[in-house]
Design an enzyme around this catalytic site. Structure first.
Site, mmCIF file in Angstrom:
data_model
loop_
_atom_site.group_PDB
_atom_site.id
_atom_site.type_symbol
_atom_site.label_atom_id
_atom_site.label_comp_id
_atom_site.label_asym_id
_atom_site.label_seq_id
_atom_site.Cartn_x
_atom_site.Cartn_y
_atom_site.Cartn_z
ATOM 1 N N GLU A 174 -10.301 -15.021 13.226
ATOM 2 C CA GLU A 174 -10.696 -13.624 12.940
ATOM 3 C C GLU A 174 -12.207 -13.460 13.028
ATOM 4 O OE1 GLU A 174 -9.022 -11.689 9.413
ATOM 5 O OE2 GLU A 174 -7.586 -13.319 9.288
ATOM 6 N N LYS A 205 -12.028 9.220 -10.510
ATOM 7 C CA LYS A 205 -12.703 10.291 -9.767
ATOM 8 C C LYS A 205 -12.572 9.992 -8.273
ATOM 9 C CE LYS A 205 -17.394 12.037 -9.136
ATOM 10 N NZ LYS A 205 -17.446 11.591 -7.742
ATOM 11 N N ILE A 261 -5.527 4.825 6.042
ATOM 12 C CA ILE A 261 -6.616 5.731 6.400
ATOM 13 C C ILE A 261 -6.059 7.150 6.512
ATOM 14 C CG2 ILE A 261 -8.263 6.321 8.243
ATOM 15 C CD1 ILE A 261 -9.097 3.889 6.562
ATOM 16 N N HIS A 267 -6.128 -7.693 11.846
ATOM 17 C CA HIS A 267 -4.900 -8.079 11.152
ATOM 18 C C HIS A 267 -4.690 -9.582 11.342
ATOM 19 C CE1 HIS A 267 -0.989 -7.445 9.331
ATOM 20 N NE2 HIS A 267 -0.478 -8.258 10.247
ATOM 21 N N GLY A 321 -14.696 -10.006 1.901
ATOM 22 C CA GLY A 321 -15.754 -9.586 2.828
ATOM 23 C C GLY A 321 -16.195 -10.630 3.833
ATOM 24 N N SER A 322 -15.361 -11.632 4.088
ATOM 25 C CA SER A 322 -15.816 -12.661 5.041
ATOM 26 C C SER A 322 -15.898 -12.104 6.467
ATOM 27 C CB SER A 322 -14.934 -13.905 4.981
ATOM 28 O OG SER A 322 -13.659 -13.649 5.503
ATOM 29 N N ASN A 323 -15.038 -11.145 6.791
ATOM 30 C CA ASN A 323 -15.137 -10.533 8.128
ATOM 31 C C ASN A 323 -16.354 -9.618 8.225
ATOM 32 O OD1 ASN A 323 -12.876 -11.239 10.079
ATOM 33 N ND2 ASN A 323 -11.755 -10.934 8.170
ATOM 34 N N ASP A 332 -0.780 -0.695 10.965
ATOM 35 C CA ASP A 332 -0.665 -1.760 11.978
ATOM 36 C C ASP A 332 0.077 -1.379 13.259
ATOM 37 O OD1 ASP A 332 -1.981 -3.430 10.167
ATOM 38 O OD2 ASP A 332 -0.104 -4.077 9.245
ATOM 39 N N LYS A 392 -6.048 0.236 1.954
ATOM 40 C CA LYS A 392 -5.457 1.588 1.847
ATOM 41 C C LYS A 392 -5.204 2.197 3.219
ATOM 42 C CE LYS A 392 -6.655 4.843 -1.245
ATOM 43 N NZ LYS A 392 -7.518 5.596 -2.170
HETATM 44 C C1 GRF Z 1 -8.389 -10.854 6.544
HETATM 45 O O1 GRF Z 1 -7.455 -11.855 6.719
HETATM 46 C C2 GRF Z 1 -8.045 -9.643 7.370
HETATM 47 O O2 GRF Z 1 -7.426 -9.946 8.567
HETATM 48 C C3 GRF Z 1 -7.081 -8.940 6.491
HETATM 49 O O3 GRF Z 1 -7.559 -9.123 5.182
HETATM 50 C C4 GRF Z 1 -8.355 -10.293 5.141
HETATM 51 C C5 GRF Z 1 -9.685 -9.887 4.646
HETATM 52 O O4 GRF Z 1 -10.532 -10.981 4.445
HETATM 53 N N1 GRF Z 1 -6.869 -7.590 6.919
HETATM 54 P P1 GRF Z 1 -12.077 -10.766 4.182
HETATM 55 O O5 GRF Z 1 -12.200 -9.769 3.043
HETATM 56 O O6 GRF Z 1 -12.690 -10.244 5.449
HETATM 57 O O7 GRF Z 1 -12.590 -12.108 3.815
#
Ligand code: GRF
Length: 202
Positions: free
Chosen positions: A175, A61, A89, A105, A12-14, A146, A87
């Site tokens: 990112e 479920k 979409i 990505h 979840g860093s993004n 992608d 997954k």
């Molecule tokens: C990131 O490198 C993103 O580009 C890829 O998966 C990773 C997720 O990282 N699709 P985070 O969960 O956001 O830290």
């Protein structure tokens, strides 16, 4: 105010980069975080920020694609951000939210993408390819992994990096800048599709 749903599978860093971005302060409302996992570190980030989270991949479920789409509609979702969501979409969701789903990505598409190209698989492939640059791509999401139209990319010079892990952490920093940048362009309606290309207008 743009209503956003974020889909995650892990760390979840993004997601955090979007939440914390000064660019997006007061201009987005993250309505919910969805994950294919029952539990993941990104849910903790959501909770800390008082954002509802939903697991949509409980093996016992499975929530139907129809239910997910309905929930997104009920939340008045303007933009869906895939931030490390693994997954595919479902077509139903893509049809309902065409050009309103974006993915980050961790490489320069159209290279190093496709099924199975996620996480360290991507960075190992980049490292082993002898590429001298890598980077991050934000693109629209279509029915396959992608392949949607590219919205924005940032390059990083990896010629002096010694391991795939170093590439991963360098790309991750990029990112965290690129994703909020693109979301902000959405907020300001600056992203225009023109045939096969996407332009960010000044
Ligand atoms: C990131 O490198 C993103 O580009 C890829 O998966 C990773 C997720 O990282 N699709 P985070 O969960 O956001 O830290």
């Amino acid at each position: 105010m743009l209503n956003i749903a974020v889909f995650v599978s892990g760390r979840g860093s993004n997601l955090k980069a979007i939440i914390d971005s000064p660019l997006l302060k007061d201009s987005i409302d993250i309505k919910a975080v969805f994950s294919d996992k029952n539990d993941c570190p990104a849910f903790v980030i959501a909770k800390e920020n008082s954002i509802n989270s939903f697991s949509v991949g409980d093996k016992n479920k499975d929530v139907s694609n129809h239910e997910i789409t309905d929930r997104l509609v009920a939340l008045n979702t303007d933009l869906i951000v895939l931030a490390g969501y693994l997954k595919l979409i479902p077509a139903e969701m893509i049809k309902r939210f065409r050009s309103k789903i974006i993915n980050i990505h961790p490489a320069l598409l159209p290279s190093f993408g496709g099924k199975g190209m996620y996480g360290m698989n991507v960075h190992n492939a980049v490292y082993n390819s002898s590429a001298q640059v890598s980077g991050a791509t934000v693109h629209f999401v279509d029915e396959t992994y992608d392949t949607g139209k590219i919205i924005a990319q940032r390059c990083v010079d990896i010629s002096n990096l010694k391991t795939p892990e170093e590439i991963a952490s360098t790309v991750l920093e990029v990112e965290h800048e690129l994703l909020p940048y693109v979301v902000e362009k959405f907020v300001r309606d600056k992203i225009k599709i023109s045939g096969n290309r996407v332009n960010i207008i000044p």
